[in-house]
Design an enzyme around this catalytic site. Structure first.
Site, PDB file in Angstrom:
ATOM      1  N   GLU A  29       2.061   3.743  -0.859  1.00  0.00           N
ATOM      2  CA  GLU A  29       1.682   4.727  -1.888  1.00  0.00           C
ATOM      3  C   GLU A  29       2.030   6.137  -1.431  1.00  0.00           C
ATOM      4  OE1 GLU A  29      -2.497   4.034  -2.652  1.00  0.00           O
ATOM      5  OE2 GLU A  29      -2.078   2.105  -3.617  1.00  0.00           O
ATOM      6  N   GLU A  45       6.076  -6.259  -2.649  1.00  0.00           N
ATOM      7  CA  GLU A  45       7.185  -7.189  -2.925  1.00  0.00           C
ATOM      8  C   GLU A  45       8.508  -6.432  -3.005  1.00  0.00           C
ATOM      9  OE1 GLU A  45       4.323  -6.690  -4.548  1.00  0.00           O
ATOM     10  OE2 GLU A  45       3.881  -8.311  -5.928  1.00  0.00           O
ATOM     11  N   ASN A  96       2.504  -2.448   0.556  1.00  0.00           N
ATOM     12  CA  ASN A  96       2.577  -1.387  -0.454  1.00  0.00           C
ATOM     13  C   ASN A  96       2.553  -0.017   0.222  1.00  0.00           C
ATOM     14  OD1 ASN A  96      -0.175  -2.071   0.034  1.00  0.00           O
ATOM     15  ND2 ASN A  96      -0.833  -1.189  -1.901  1.00  0.00           N
ATOM     16  N   CYS A 106       7.819  -5.749 -10.195  1.00  0.00           N
ATOM     17  CA  CYS A 106       8.198  -6.652  -9.100  1.00  0.00           C
ATOM     18  C   CYS A 106       8.786  -7.952  -9.630  1.00  0.00           C
ATOM     19  CB  CYS A 106       6.998  -6.929  -8.209  1.00  0.00           C
ATOM     20  SG  CYS A 106       6.540  -5.488  -7.212  1.00  0.00           S
ATOM     21  N   CYS A 128       5.543  -1.091  -4.433  1.00  0.00           N
ATOM     22  CA  CYS A 128       4.792  -2.331  -4.222  1.00  0.00           C
ATOM     23  C   CYS A 128       5.318  -3.087  -3.003  1.00  0.00           C
ATOM     24  CB  CYS A 128       4.930  -3.239  -5.440  1.00  0.00           C
ATOM     25  SG  CYS A 128       4.034  -2.676  -6.887  1.00  0.00           S
ATOM     26  N   CYS A 183       3.318  -7.624  -9.983  1.00  0.00           N
ATOM     27  CA  CYS A 183       3.289  -6.765 -11.173  1.00  0.00           C
ATOM     28  C   CYS A 183       4.597  -6.938 -11.955  1.00  0.00           C
ATOM     29  CB  CYS A 183       3.080  -5.303 -10.776  1.00  0.00           C
ATOM     30  SG  CYS A 183       4.579  -4.490 -10.181  1.00  0.00           S
TER      31      CYS A 183
END
Ligand code: THU
Length: 149
Positions: free
Chosen positions: A49, A60, A47, A100, A58, A97
């Site tokens: 950010e 994935e 991830n 994703c 993310c 999520c």
């Protein structure tokens, strides 16, 4: 869940390795993902950010975009995901999520075959294996726009 194959164990290990590259100073929640391509190659993502919070990427999504950047979007056979607090104390299995899941749907439909999703705790033996259809039932996808795999 049935025992992991050697290939699956390697994929989970790669996802756990990717935890070290998480850039997550805001949430302090690290996520690692690993993809196995049809030729056995493994690609990872972490991830990523940023200070705007909401624009974070993310793990994935990073991994799948990396496969696409290498011309390998259609070759993804499996994905492993793991994550937990960077400061420790979490050993739960996390699942992708919502965004994703949609992005995994794109990869699966472009591949034209099921993509296995392995969700592992950051350490220990807890792993769950999912099908995308279970995680994202009745999904909108390329076929709704007349695009085939
Ligand atoms: N995160 C992922 O990387 N993948 C998911 O499927 C769920 C959430 C990241 C986003 C953010 O950097 C952190 O986990 C906390 O939400």
């Amino acid at each position: 869940m049935s025992a992991l194959s050697t290939e699956e164990q390697a994929l989970v290990a790669a996802a756990r390795g990717a935890l070290a590259h998480a850039h997550a100073p805001y949430s302090r929640f690290a996520v690692g993902a690993a993809l196995r391509l049809t030729d056995g190659k493994i690609l990872t993502g972490s991830n990523f950010e940023n200070a705007s919070y909401g624009l974070s990427l993310c793990a994935e999504t990073v991994a799948i975009a990396s496969a696409n950047a290498q011309g390998r979007l259609r070759d993804i056979a499996a994905i492993a995901v793991t994550g937990g607090p960077m400061d420790g104390g979490g050993d739960a299995v996390i699942t992708p999520c919502g965004r994703c899941r949609q992005i995994i749907k794109e990869a699966q439909d472009m591949a034209g075959r099921p993509l296995a999703i392995l969700c592992a705790a950051p350490s220990g033996d807890a792993v769950r294996r999912f099908d995308l259809d279970y995680l994202l039932p009745d999904a909108f996808g390329p076929a709704n726009l007349g695009i085939g795999g």
